[in-house]
Design a protein around this motif. Structure first.
Motif, PDB file in Angstrom:
ATOM      1  N   GLU A 106     -43.555   7.770 -92.048  1.00  0.00           N
ATOM      2  CA  GLU A 106     -43.064   8.688 -91.018  1.00  0.00           C
ATOM      3  C   GLU A 106     -44.181   9.066 -90.048  1.00  0.00           C
ATOM      4  O   GLU A 106     -43.961   9.163 -88.838  1.00  0.00           O
ATOM      5  CB  GLU A 106     -42.462   9.934 -91.658  1.00  0.00           C
ATOM      6  N   ALA A 107     -45.378   9.252 -90.573  1.00  0.00           N
ATOM      7  CA  ALA A 107     -46.518   9.568 -89.710  1.00  0.00           C
ATOM      8  C   ALA A 107     -46.822   8.404 -88.774  1.00  0.00           C
ATOM      9  O   ALA A 107     -47.126   8.606 -87.588  1.00  0.00           O
ATOM     10  CB  ALA A 107     -47.747   9.905 -90.564  1.00  0.00           C
ATOM     11  N   ARG A 108     -46.729   7.193 -89.279  1.00  0.00           N
ATOM     12  CA  ARG A 108     -46.929   6.019 -88.420  1.00  0.00           C
ATOM     13  C   ARG A 108     -45.889   5.982 -87.302  1.00  0.00           C
ATOM     14  O   ARG A 108     -46.196   5.676 -86.159  1.00  0.00           O
ATOM     15  CB  ARG A 108     -46.864   4.731 -89.234  1.00  0.00           C
ATOM     16  N   GLY A 109     -44.641   6.287 -87.643  1.00  0.00           N
ATOM     17  CA  GLY A 109     -43.584   6.326 -86.643  1.00  0.00           C
ATOM     18  C   GLY A 109     -43.840   7.398 -85.594  1.00  0.00           C
ATOM     19  O   GLY A 109     -43.652   7.170 -84.393  1.00  0.00           O
ATOM     20  N   ASP A 110     -44.297   8.561 -86.040  1.00  0.00           N
ATOM     21  CA  ASP A 110     -44.615   9.642 -85.100  1.00  0.00           C
ATOM     22  C   ASP A 110     -45.771   9.251 -84.189  1.00  0.00           C
ATOM     23  O   ASP A 110     -45.782   9.595 -83.009  1.00  0.00           O
ATOM     24  CB  ASP A 110     -44.948  10.925 -85.853  1.00  0.00           C
ATOM     25  N   THR A 129     -48.804  14.833 -85.330  1.00  0.00           N
ATOM     26  CA  THR A 129     -49.694  15.986 -85.400  1.00  0.00           C
ATOM     27  C   THR A 129     -51.047  15.531 -85.941  1.00  0.00           C
ATOM     28  O   THR A 129     -51.153  14.440 -86.517  1.00  0.00           O
ATOM     29  CB  THR A 129     -49.124  17.063 -86.341  1.00  0.00           C
ATOM     30  N   PRO A 130     -52.080  16.360 -85.804  1.00  0.00           N
ATOM     31  CA  PRO A 130     -53.374  16.000 -86.393  1.00  0.00           C
ATOM     32  C   PRO A 130     -53.283  15.704 -87.895  1.00  0.00           C
ATOM     33  O   PRO A 130     -53.934  14.794 -88.382  1.00  0.00           O
ATOM     34  CB  PRO A 130     -54.238  17.227 -86.114  1.00  0.00           C
ATOM     35  N   THR A 131     -52.448  16.436 -88.600  1.00  0.00           N
ATOM     36  CA  THR A 131     -52.276  16.191 -90.033  1.00  0.00           C
ATOM     37  C   THR A 131     -51.688  14.805 -90.273  1.00  0.00           C
ATOM     38  O   THR A 131     -52.119  14.084 -91.168  1.00  0.00           O
ATOM     39  CB  THR A 131     -51.357  17.261 -90.656  1.00  0.00           C
ATOM     40  N   HIS A 132     -50.710  14.423 -89.451  1.00  0.00           N
ATOM     41  CA  HIS A 132     -50.134  13.080 -89.559  1.00  0.00           C
ATOM     42  C   HIS A 132     -51.198  12.028 -89.292  1.00  0.00           C
ATOM     43  O   HIS A 132     -51.299  11.036 -90.011  1.00  0.00           O
ATOM     44  CB  HIS A 132     -48.996  12.865 -88.555  1.00  0.00           C
ATOM     45  N   LEU A 133     -51.965  12.238 -88.227  1.00  0.00           N
ATOM     46  CA  LEU A 133     -52.990  11.258 -87.860  1.00  0.00           C
ATOM     47  C   LEU A 133     -54.008  11.083 -88.981  1.00  0.00           C
ATOM     48  O   LEU A 133     -54.427   9.975 -89.281  1.00  0.00           O
ATOM     49  CB  LEU A 133     -53.678  11.662 -86.560  1.00  0.00           C
ATOM     50  N   ARG A 189     -41.794   9.150-108.213  1.00  0.00           N
ATOM     51  CA  ARG A 189     -41.203   9.788-107.026  1.00  0.00           C
ATOM     52  C   ARG A 189     -42.270  10.349-106.109  1.00  0.00           C
ATOM     53  O   ARG A 189     -42.186  10.202-104.893  1.00  0.00           O
ATOM     54  CB  ARG A 189     -40.238  10.891-107.443  1.00  0.00           C
ATOM     55  N   LYS A 190     -43.277  10.989-106.693  1.00  0.00           N
ATOM     56  CA  LYS A 190     -44.340  11.566-105.873  1.00  0.00           C
ATOM     57  C   LYS A 190     -45.072  10.492-105.071  1.00  0.00           C
ATOM     58  O   LYS A 190     -45.352  10.657-103.893  1.00  0.00           O
ATOM     59  CB  LYS A 190     -45.333  12.347-106.743  1.00  0.00           C
ATOM     60  N   LYS A 191     -45.377   9.370-105.723  1.00  0.00           N
ATOM     61  CA  LYS A 191     -46.056   8.267-105.031  1.00  0.00           C
ATOM     62  C   LYS A 191     -45.192   7.716-103.904  1.00  0.00           C
ATOM     63  O   LYS A 191     -45.673   7.442-102.808  1.00  0.00           O
ATOM     64  CB  LYS A 191     -46.390   7.142-106.015  1.00  0.00           C
ATOM     65  N   LEU A 192     -43.904   7.565-104.173  1.00  0.00           N
ATOM     66  CA  LEU A 192     -42.999   7.037-103.171  1.00  0.00           C
ATOM     67  C   LEU A 192     -42.809   8.012-102.010  1.00  0.00           C
ATOM     68  O   LEU A 192     -42.719   7.599-100.854  1.00  0.00           O
ATOM     69  CB  LEU A 192     -41.650   6.683-103.804  1.00  0.00           C
ATOM     70  N   ILE A 193     -42.773   9.296-102.307  1.00  0.00           N
ATOM     71  CA  ILE A 193     -42.649  10.295-101.248  1.00  0.00           C
ATOM     72  C   ILE A 193     -43.891  10.273-100.364  1.00  0.00           C
ATOM     73  O   ILE A 193     -43.798  10.367 -99.144  1.00  0.00           O
ATOM     74  CB  ILE A 193     -42.385  11.694-101.841  1.00  0.00           C
ATOM     75  N   GLU A 194     -45.066  10.126-100.964  1.00  0.00           N
ATOM     76  CA  GLU A 194     -46.297  10.007-100.174  1.00  0.00           C
ATOM     77  C   GLU A 194     -46.237   8.774 -99.277  1.00  0.00           C
ATOM     78  O   GLU A 194     -46.635   8.818 -98.117  1.00  0.00           O
ATOM     79  CB  GLU A 194     -47.518   9.927-101.095  1.00  0.00           C
ATOM     80  N   LYS A 195     -45.722   7.671 -99.815  1.00  0.00           N
ATOM     81  CA  LYS A 195     -45.581   6.445 -99.038  1.00  0.00           C
ATOM     82  C   LYS A 195     -44.625   6.664 -97.869  1.00  0.00           C
ATOM     83  O   LYS A 195     -44.883   6.235 -96.743  1.00  0.00           O
ATOM     84  CB  LYS A 195     -45.071   5.323 -99.951  1.00  0.00           C
ATOM     85  N   LEU A 196     -43.515   7.368 -98.118  1.00  0.00           N
ATOM     86  CA  LEU A 196     -42.545   7.664 -97.075  1.00  0.00           C
ATOM     87  C   LEU A 196     -43.162   8.561 -95.998  1.00  0.00           C
ATOM     88  O   LEU A 196     -42.962   8.331 -94.803  1.00  0.00           O
ATOM     89  CB  LEU A 196     -41.301   8.323 -97.672  1.00  0.00           C
TER      90      LEU A 196
END
Length: 101
Positions: free
Chosen positions: A37-41, A48-52, A26-33
């Motif tokens: 989401e960051a790519r979509g943003d 945000t800088p964290t997403h980037l 689950r943790k690995k999949l959540i990181e993938k998700l």
């Protein structure tokens, strides 16, 4: 990846999360998700800088480092130099470690 493909991939990952049996999976999949989401943003222009930083790749770093200093790269991403140094350390890019090219 266009927005439609991105949404489809996100739904696939959500389905995998619901079916996963172990916490580690689950943790690995959540990181993938979160990465998706960051790519979509980023595509929407609201990352945000964290997403980037979460979607910043070693290849991108290597290309930018040919033209820019680490301080300039960090500034362009909107992150601190320390965050960039942590990224480099996690990915084996620090000067103390040899990087296979």
């Amino acid at each position: 990846m266009n927005r439609k493909e991105l949404r489809e991939k996100q739904w696939e990952v959500i389905t995998e999360i619901e079916k996963s049996k172990t916490l580690a999976d689950r943790k690995k999949l959540i990181e993938k998700l979160e990465t998706l989401e960051a790519r979509g943003d980023k595509v929407k222009g609201i990352a945000t800088p964290t997403h980037l930083l979460s979607i910043f790749t070693v290849t991108e770093y290597r290309q930018l480092s040919k033209k820019l200093t680490d301080a300039q790269i960090a500034e362009s991403l909107g992150i601190s130099r320390g965050s960039l140094m942590e990224f480099k350390r996690k990915n084996g890019l620090s000067k103390r470690q040899k990087v296979a090219t």
